[in-house]
Design a protein around this motif. Structure first.
Motif: not given
Length: 291
Positions: A81-85, A90-91, A112-115
Motif C-alpha cells: 500500500k505504501n512504504s517509507v525508507f 534517523e532510526a 541500527f540498519e537501513n530499513s
C-alpha cells in the motif's frame, strides 16, 4: 375551569407526542449507527490491518543503488500500500529521543540498519500471504531480516470475522427491540384514546374511518423521529470523518444513502404497522373490556 382543563389536556398531549417521538428517534438512531457500522465493518477492518507494519532491514553492505532498486520494486508490487525508507541515522535519532539521552555516546557506533517500513494491502494481511511475501523479500541477499507482528496478524484474522457476526446478531436483536419499543409507545398513545375510538364506533363510524386519523398522526410522528435520527446520523458521520479521515466513511454515498433511507422507511412502517393493529385491538373490544 374548563380553560385550565383544556390547557392541561393540551400539555399532556404534547408530552405524549414528545415521548413517542423521542423513543422512536433513539431506537432509529441506534439502528442507523449499527447499520452504518456493519456496512463499514470491512473498511474498518481493512484500515486496521493496513496499520500493521512490516519492517525490512538491510545489511550494512547495501549501497544506495540497492536501496533505490528495492524502493522501485515496492512501487510496482501489488501487495504494497505504501512504504517509507528509514535511514539508520534517523532510526538512531528516534531511539535517542525515546530514551531521552544519546545512547550512541556510550556504545560509540550506530547499531541500527537501513530499513523500509512497509504497509501491506489488507487483502495480503493473512498468515499464508504474508509468509509468501516474507519469503519473497528474503531472496534479496542484501536483506538481513524481515519483521512483523505475527501474533497480531493471527489475532486480527481470527477475530474480525467473529466480530462481524456479533455485529450482525446485535443488529437483528436491536431491530426486534426497536419494533417492540416503538409498538409499546404507539399502543400507550392509542390506549389513552380508547374511549374516543369506542364512542366513534358506537355512533356508526367505520373502522377504516376511525383508524385513519390515528394512523396519519403516528406516521407523522414516526416521520419526524426518522428525520431527526437521519440528521443525527449525518452529523455523526461528518464528526467521524473529520476525526478519522483515513476511513473515508462518507465516500460510499450510495450505501450510506440506502441506510439513511432505510431508517426513514423503517420509522414510518413500524409506526403504521403498530397503529393499525393497536386501533384494531380496541375496535374489537367490548365496551366493558375497555376498563
Amino acid at each position: 375551569m374548563s380553560s385550565s382543563y383544556e390547557k392541561f389536556k393540551k400539555r399532556r398531549l404534547i408530552t405524549s407526542y414528545f415521548s413517542v417521538v423521542l423513543s422512536i428517534f433513539l431506537v432509529l438512531f441506534l439502528l442507523g449507527i449499527l447499520g452504518l457500522f456493519f456496512l463499514n465493518s470491512k473498511k474498518l477492518s481493512d484500515n486496521f490491518k493496513e496499520e500493521i507494519p512490516m519492517t525490512v532491514f538491510f545489511k550494512n553492505g547495501a549501497n544506495d543503488s540497492v536501496m533505490k532498486a528495492f524502493a522501485q520494486e515496492l512501487k510496482t508490487a501489488r501487495f504494497v500500500k505504501n512504504s517509507v525508507f528509514v535511514p539508520k541515522e534517523e532510526a538512531a535519532k528516534r531511539e535517542s529521543e525515546d530514551m531521552g539521552e544519546d545512547f550512541m555516546a556510550f556504545i560509540g557506533e550506530n547499531p541500527f540498519e537501513n530499513s523500509f517500513d512497509i504497509h501491506l494491502n489488507s487483502a495480503y494481511i493473512r498468515n499464508d500471504s504474508i509468509k509468501k511475501i516474507e519469503d519473497r523479500l528474503k531472496k534479496n541477499e542484501m536483506i538481513s531480516t524481515v519483521n512483523y507482528d505475527k501474533v497480531l496478524v493471527s489475532l486480527v484474522n481470527d477475530n474480525i470475522e467473529a466480530a462481524s457476526m456479533w455485529i450482525l446478531y446485535a443488529s437483528i436483536f436491536l431491530l426486534i427491540v426497536a419494533v417492540l419499543l416503538i409498538n409499546s409507545s404507539i399502543r400507550l398513545s392509542i390506549y389513552s384514546n380508547r374511549f374516543i375510538i369506542k364512542t366513534m364506533q358506537m355512533v356508526g363510524a367505520t373502522k377504516s374511518f376511525i383508524r385513519k386519523p390515528f394512523i396519519w398522526r403516528s406516521v407523522l410522528l414516526g416521520g419526524i423521529a426518522a428525520v431527526l435520527a437521519v440528521a443525527a446520523l449525518v452529523a455523526s458521520l461528518f464528526v467521524i470523518d473529520e476525526n478519522y479521515p483515513k476511513l473515508n466513511i462518507v465516500q460510499d454515498q450510495l450505501m450510506t444513502g440506502l441506510v439513511l433511507l432505510g431508517v426513514i422507511v423503517l420509522g414510518i412502517f413500524i409506526t403504521w404497522f403498530s397503529t393499525f393493529f393497536a386501533t384494531q385491538r380496541f375496535l374489537n373490544l367490548r365496551t366493558d373490556d375497555l376498563y
